[in-house]
Write a protein that holds these residues in place. Structure first.
Motif, PDB file in Angstrom:
ATOM      1  N   UNK A 306      -7.231 123.621  93.691  1.00  0.00           N
ATOM      2  CA  UNK A 306      -7.203 123.410  95.143  1.00  0.00           C
ATOM      3  C   UNK A 306      -7.232 124.761  95.852  1.00  0.00           C
ATOM      4  N   UNK A 307      -6.397 125.668  95.394  1.00  0.00           N
ATOM      5  CA  UNK A 307      -6.362 126.996  95.989  1.00  0.00           C
ATOM      6  C   UNK A 307      -7.688 127.716  95.889  1.00  0.00           C
ATOM      7  N   UNK A 308      -8.332 127.623  94.740  1.00  0.00           N
ATOM      8  CA  UNK A 308      -9.626 128.288  94.565  1.00  0.00           C
ATOM      9  C   UNK A 308     -10.674 127.706  95.501  1.00  0.00           C
ATOM     10  N   UNK A 309     -10.662 126.375  95.694  1.00  0.00           N
ATOM     11  CA  UNK A 309     -11.656 125.762  96.586  1.00  0.00           C
ATOM     12  C   UNK A 309     -11.435 126.210  98.027  1.00  0.00           C
ATOM     13  N   UNK A 310     -10.180 126.282  98.449  1.00  0.00           N
ATOM     14  CA  UNK A 310      -9.894 126.731  99.813  1.00  0.00           C
ATOM     15  C   UNK A 310     -10.272 128.201  99.976  1.00  0.00           C
ATOM     16  N   UNK A 311     -10.039 128.994  98.951  1.00  0.00           N
ATOM     17  CA  UNK A 311     -10.393 130.420  99.012  1.00  0.00           C
ATOM     18  C   UNK A 311     -11.890 130.630  99.205  1.00  0.00           C
TER      19      UNK A 311
END
Length: 344
Positions: A306-311
């Motif tokens: 999730x964090x990588x997609x938002x980044x």
């Protein structure tokens, strides 16, 4: 290194009871949630943990009705003055056909007037916790405005169920909405609130529903079967100037990573097309497969994704802590999103 803002005053909101499904039970939203996340921030060496600066609640009145915000600090004193003991919990509400435009005088009635459920109760330290959570969110927003790529507001109590003039679902001041409005006041032309909590951010939607300057995107349990039930359908797209700027992704019980992440991808595409200056993430991790009050099937290994997609959006980002009640894993999952965002 991502900076975290945290206040120990959250612990004053402790031992409160709540009304849920016909029972008065100990609150699922408890101090250990924040402490476990803080400990994980430390063990993962995410970055420094900072205390909040104090901010005037006049900022909260930019998204909440003034009389509602003025009411919150008075609850416990009024409750005690009325000879009440135990948690201050509402028990009657001005539903359809009743007068919701005239504030009554007694504390037990006012609690219902300013709420939509029995899940936002008060004990002696509740207001100090609410105020500290508000300060945490705004202090972290200042960090992002000052040039940090991202910051983490470890807010407790959470905020996304609080609307312009109502509390509920453990939420009193909508920290994400206050931060979004603050970014607008500081010159951001557009702001997106991306809510990944299992439960629909009904308060955030209600606050911004008729506005085009704040896009609100929610991924959540289908309101036909899941709390908070009365908002969060896919056909709720905004109203008036806000039409087309509210997006809901209701999903059924049992939704796992593949279907959930497809919704996240679509949400991020809509977010990118909107081209906000800053993103406020309402970070709930009650999508976890072991969460005691939720019904999605995400695993701990999914949260860094999730964090990588938002980044990948490559936008200044404020993470605001919301829900998550599988207490043993809440730190792993919440901080997993943040370390994923950081590319670890």
């Amino acid at each position: 290194m991502m900076k975290t803002v945290f206040s120990p005053l959250h612990a004053g909101h402790s031992g409160q009871m709540e009304l849920v499904a016909g029972e008065i039970v100990p609150g699922f939203e408890k101090p250990s949630r924040a402490e476990i996340i803080k400990a994980r921030v430390e063990t993962e060496k995410l970055g420094p943990i900072l205390p909040p600066e104090s901010h005037d609640v006049a900022l909260a009145k930019r998204v909440h009705r003034a009389d509602y915000i003025d009411f919150l600090p008075t609850v416990w004193e009024r409750w005690e003055a009325a000879g009440k003991t135990g948690s201050a919990i509402p028990f009657t509400w001005p539903t359809r056909g009743l007068r919701g435009d005239v504030a009554p005088r007694t504390i037990e009635a006012l609690l219902g007037f300013y709420s939509f459920d029995g899940g936002a109760s008060f004990v002696k330290g509740t207001w100090d916790a609410i105020k500290s959570s508000h300060d945490v969110g705004l202090t972290a927003a200042h960090l992002v405005k000052a040039g940090e790529r991202a910051a983490f507001a470890l807010c407790r109590p959470p905020g996304h169920h609080a609307g312009a003039a109502f509390m509920g679902g453990y939420c009193f001041i909508n920290n994400a909405a206050v931060a979004a409005q603050w970014f607008r006041d500081q010159g951001a032309a557009r702001v997106t609130v991306l809510d990944v909590d299992y439960h629909h951010g009904n308060g955030t939607q209600e606050i911004f529903y008729d506005r085009a300057d704040v896009q609100v995107i929610n991924l959540h349990g289908d309101p036909m079967t899941e709390y908070p039930f009365f908002l969060g359908h896919a056909d709720e797209r905004g109203a008036g100037p806000g039409e087309g700027f509210n997006h809901n992704y209701p999903m059924p019980f049992g939704t796992a990573w593949d279907a959930w992440s497809a919704s996240l991808d679509d949400a991020c595409e809509k977010l990118a097309a909107y081209s906000p200056d800053v993103v406020v993430v309402s970070l709930g991790v009650d999508t976890f497969e072991k969460d005691p009050i939720s019904h999605f099937k995400l695993k701990s290994a999914d949260y860094p994704k999730i964090g990588r997609r938002i980044a990948k959006l490559n936008l200044p980002t404020l993470f605001v802590m919301e829900g998550g009640y599988a207490v043993d894993e809440i730190g792993v999952n919440a901080v997993g999103v943040l370390t994923g965002f950081e590319g670890r």
